[in-house]
Write a protein that holds these residues in place. Structure first.
Motif, mmCIF file in Angstrom:
data_model
loop_
_atom_site.group_PDB
_atom_site.id
_atom_site.type_symbol
_atom_site.label_atom_id
_atom_site.label_comp_id
_atom_site.label_asym_id
_atom_site.label_seq_id
_atom_site.Cartn_x
_atom_site.Cartn_y
_atom_site.Cartn_z
ATOM 1 N N UNK A 26 -5.254 43.297 35.602
ATOM 2 C CA UNK A 26 -5.079 44.144 37.005
ATOM 3 C C UNK A 26 -3.842 44.418 37.400
ATOM 4 N N UNK A 27 -2.914 43.319 37.135
ATOM 5 C CA UNK A 27 -1.264 43.653 37.414
ATOM 6 C C UNK A 27 -0.825 44.816 36.489
ATOM 7 N N UNK A 28 -1.466 44.951 35.387
ATOM 8 C CA UNK A 28 -0.955 46.115 34.374
ATOM 9 C C UNK A 28 -1.466 47.529 34.933
ATOM 10 N N UNK A 29 -2.130 47.669 36.066
ATOM 11 C CA UNK A 29 -2.570 48.992 36.536
ATOM 12 C C UNK A 29 -1.458 49.725 37.262
ATOM 13 N N UNK A 30 -1.100 50.760 36.851
ATOM 14 C CA UNK A 30 -0.245 51.677 37.600
ATOM 15 C C UNK A 30 -0.861 53.010 37.682
ATOM 16 N N UNK A 31 -1.500 53.247 39.198
ATOM 17 C CA UNK A 31 -2.176 54.591 39.159
ATOM 18 C C UNK A 31 -1.228 55.862 38.841
ATOM 19 N N UNK A 32 -2.073 56.865 38.430
ATOM 20 C CA UNK A 32 -1.510 57.959 37.951
ATOM 21 C C UNK A 32 -1.550 58.696 39.519
ATOM 22 N N UNK A 33 -0.589 59.483 40.037
ATOM 23 C CA UNK A 33 -0.448 60.229 41.189
ATOM 24 C C UNK A 33 -1.500 61.212 41.205
ATOM 25 N N UNK A 34 -2.337 61.240 42.277
ATOM 26 C CA UNK A 34 -3.343 61.996 42.397
ATOM 27 C C UNK A 34 -4.731 61.538 42.061
#
Length: 175
Positions: A26-34
């Motif tokens: 879960x800590x590895x998730x970085x959302x793409x903008x939009x």
């Protein structure tokens, strides 16, 4: 009256979240903008929104199916809090050169093959001719075309903006 609806198919790593080779926690998730806005907008239009993702990290022993499921559950929860509900996530854990024997096979579900998309079309009343996929690799686009739907290559930026462009291009006949 038909209950068929179009579907927006999305790859996961590189489209919804930043591709870090193996997103296993879960800590590895970085959302793409939009990302959330894209899903919310297409759902408001009455579309299905379905994720189709190769997860060869499982086949290579980098993480487990339980790790992947935890990531997916977290992603769905965060997206739902933002009003962006996914209809389904399909994944393929197989790879022909897997280091773990039970995952070593040439699966019809592994993109560039269309198995995950075709399974979604069997599971949901999807209108194929008005559906398309957004992916970040040529294998994603190949899978879309093999399934008889449009495909658009996302190279970064705002996913919601890109999806609007892709929809307009798709409606104009560009695939």
């Amino acid at each position: 009256m038909s209950n068929l609806r179009p579907a927006l198919f999305l790859d996961r790593d590189g489209v919804l979240n930043v591709d870090r080779t193996f997103v296993a926690r879960v800590e590895d998730i970085e959302w793409i903008e939009g990302a959330a806005e894209c899903i919310e907008t297409f759902k408001a239009r009455g579309w299905y929104v379905i994720v189709v993702t190769n997860q060869s990290g499982i086949a290579m022993g980098h993480y487990t199916e339980a790790d992947m499921q935890s990531v997916h559950n977290h992603m769905q929860s965060v997206l739902a809090e933002r009003g962006a509900v996914l209809d389904a996530i399909y994944h393929c854990t197989y790879h022909p050169e897997a280091s773990i024997a039970r995952y070593r096979k040439d699966s019809f579900d592994r993109k560039p093959k269309p198995g995950m998309i075709l399974q979604a079309m069997a599971d949901f009343p999807i209108k194929r001719e008005t559906s398309f996929l957004i992916g970040d690799k040529p294998t994603d686009i190949a899978a879309a075309h093999a399934a008889g739907i449009g495909g658009f290559l996302f190279k970064g930026g705002n996913l919601a903006t890109f999806a609007e462009w892709a929809l307009a291009a798709f409606e104009d006949g560009t695939r």
